[in-house]
Design a protein around this motif. Structure first.
Motif, PDB file in Angstrom:
ATOM      1  N   PRO A 108      30.710   9.666   0.181  1.00 28.69           N
ATOM      2  CA  PRO A 108      31.131   8.987   1.414  1.00 28.69           C
ATOM      3  C   PRO A 108      32.390   9.539   1.853  1.00 28.69           C
ATOM      4  N   SER A 123      38.690   6.641   7.601  1.00 25.42           N
ATOM      5  CA  SER A 123      38.474   7.806   6.342  1.00 25.42           C
ATOM      6  C   SER A 123      38.956   6.966   5.291  1.00 25.42           C
ATOM      7  N   ARG A 150      28.819  10.416  13.939  1.00 27.52           N
ATOM      8  CA  ARG A 150      29.692  10.120  12.482  1.00 27.52           C
ATOM      9  C   ARG A 150      28.693   9.315  11.541  1.00 27.52           C
ATOM     10  N   SER A 151      28.451   9.448  10.163  1.00 24.79           N
ATOM     11  CA  SER A 151      27.835   8.505   9.492  1.00 24.79           C
ATOM     12  C   SER A 151      28.982   8.405   8.173  1.00 24.79           C
ATOM     13  N   GLU A 152      28.565   7.768   7.139  1.00 25.62           N
ATOM     14  CA  GLU A 152      29.295   7.610   6.015  1.00 25.62           C
ATOM     15  C   GLU A 152      29.728   9.014   5.426  1.00 25.62           C
ATOM     16  N   THR A 153      28.725   9.817   5.584  1.00 25.75           N
ATOM     17  CA  THR A 153      28.714  10.979   4.706  1.00 25.75           C
ATOM     18  C   THR A 153      28.884  12.245   5.678  1.00 25.75           C
ATOM     19  N   GLY A 178      36.258   1.585   0.718  1.00 26.74           N
ATOM     20  CA  GLY A 178      35.123   0.664   1.302  1.00 26.74           C
ATOM     21  C   GLY A 178      34.675  -0.209   0.525  1.00 26.74           C
ATOM     22  N   ARG A 189      33.856   8.374   4.926  1.00 27.25           N
ATOM     23  CA  ARG A 189      34.274   7.038   5.662  1.00 27.25           C
ATOM     24  C   ARG A 189      33.680   5.843   5.475  1.00 27.25           C
ATOM     25  N   PHE A 190      34.249   4.875   5.976  1.00 27.39           N
ATOM     26  CA  PHE A 190      33.567   3.538   5.843  1.00 27.39           C
ATOM     27  C   PHE A 190      33.798   2.797   7.092  1.00 27.39           C
ATOM     28  N   LYS A 191      33.110   1.637   7.125  1.00 29.33           N
ATOM     29  CA  LYS A 191      33.498   0.671   8.430  1.00 29.33           C
ATOM     30  C   LYS A 191      34.218  -0.444   8.080  1.00 29.33           C
ATOM     31  N   ARG A 202      35.609   6.836  -5.134  1.00 32.56           N
ATOM     32  CA  ARG A 202      35.023   6.360  -3.825  1.00 32.56           C
ATOM     33  C   ARG A 202      34.069   5.413  -4.202  1.00 32.56           C
ATOM     34  N   TRP A 235      35.225   2.869  12.368  1.00 30.05           N
ATOM     35  CA  TRP A 235      35.147   3.888  11.114  1.00 30.05           C
ATOM     36  C   TRP A 235      36.486   4.139  10.651  1.00 30.05           C
TER      37      TRP A 235
END
Length: 317
Positions: free
Chosen positions: A24, A36, A2-5, A55, A26-28, A117, A34
């Motif tokens: 994006p 959503s 998984r990544s941001e996008t 995020g 998702r974000f950390k 976003r 992670w």
């Protein structure tokens, strides 16, 4: 993976499938997990309005806050923040999905904030023709941390850090009246909005939003009129889509739709930018593009020409 996008699955036959988004998804969080993105607004116990997952830590104004309170705040990286201050008392907001409406912040004017976003969109909705015949001008105090506001040559407002790197911006705004196209439901009458920045002191500035009086007070104008400045922490919209329009010189990457083909006398083309690092050196065996269409000037089947620029050393099969 998984990544941001993107999300990537390993298939039983040894291939991989990647679902890549232009923005994006998702974000950390602070713990590195992670989360959503969920732009649906909710009101906290203290009256502050915020998306359920964002995020940038976006927060919107709390109910019944006094004049001078924050009505929108978003981060622009670690240690960097931009706050929009309300020159009026904020009423109880009405929430609808990603939108919060603060009714009658001024006589005949609603403030509508829409979570994005990359930041937020702020709409000043002028509900009827000004009785005094004077076009409104809004002076919004800004408070920044780790950033300095400046005006770009094209009229956009940029926020730069100590190294003069642009970290966020307010693109040139647009305004439109209540006349919409019967096929696309998009505004027919639009105009650019003049903006300027006044420095007050380090970390403080005033954003001046001045709609063109001749356009706004035109007897043919159909109210309500919406005046739309947008704040985004992506200075170049490097991972976002955009469209271009003949006869319109300003940046359109902050808009929320894509347009292609002929729109009256103008020609429109769209560009989508997908992160390509994960495809470097890979054999692409199949690809599909998914888009939502919600309006068109004709229902006749029309060929859509797609042109893709792939990363170097990538083969398409």
């Amino acid at each position: 993976m998984r990544s941001e996008t993107s999300t990537t699955w390993a298939n039983p036959d040894g291939t991989m499938t990647t679902e890549e988004h232009t923005a994006p998804i998702r974000f950390k969080d602070a713990k590195g997990a992670w989360k959503s993105i969920d732009l649906t607004l909710a009101e906290g116990t203290d009256g502050t309005v915020a998306p359920r997952g964002h995020g940038l830590g976006l927060q919107l104004g709390r109910r019944n806050s006094v004049a001078g309170g924050v009505f929108a705040s978003a981060a622009a990286g670690t240690g960097r923040q931009v706050e929009w201050m309300a020159p009026w008392k904020l009423p109880q907001p009405s929430l609808d999905g990603t939108k919060a409406t603060y009714a009658e912040v001024q006589p005949g004017v609603d403030l509508r904030l829409d979570a994005r976003r990359s930041g937020f969109e702020s709409d000043f909705v002028v509900k009827q023709r000004p009785a005094d015949g004077v076009a409104p001008v809004w002076r919004i105090p800004l408070r920044t941390k780790g950033l300095t506001a400046r005006q770009n040559a094209d009229g956009a407002i940029e926020f730069v850090d100590a190294k003069n790197v642009v970290r966020s911006r307010i693109p040139v705004g647009q305004m439109w009246d209540a006349v919409t196209d019967e096929h696309t439901n998009l505004p027919v009458n639009t105009a650019a909005v003049a903006m300027s920045i006044e420095q007050v002191s380090p970390g403080k500035a005033t954003l001046v939003i001045a709609p063109d009086a001749k356009w706004l007070l035109d007897p043919a104008r159909a109210f309500p009129v919406t005046v739309d400045p947008t704040y985004a922490n992506t200075p170049l919209y490097s991972t976002f889509d955009a469209f271009v329009q003949s006869g319109w010189p300003n940046d359109l990457s902050s808009t929320v739709d894509l347009r292609a083909g002929k729109n009256g006398t103008t020609t429109e083309r769209s560009f989508l930018n997908f992160a390509g690092a994960s495809f470097q050196g890979k054999d692409i065996t199949a690809a599909n593009l998914s888009l939502y269409q919600y309006g068109a000037t004709t229902c006749t089947a029309t060929q859509l020409d797609l042109h893709a620029a792939l990363p170097a050393s990538t083969e398409t099969r």
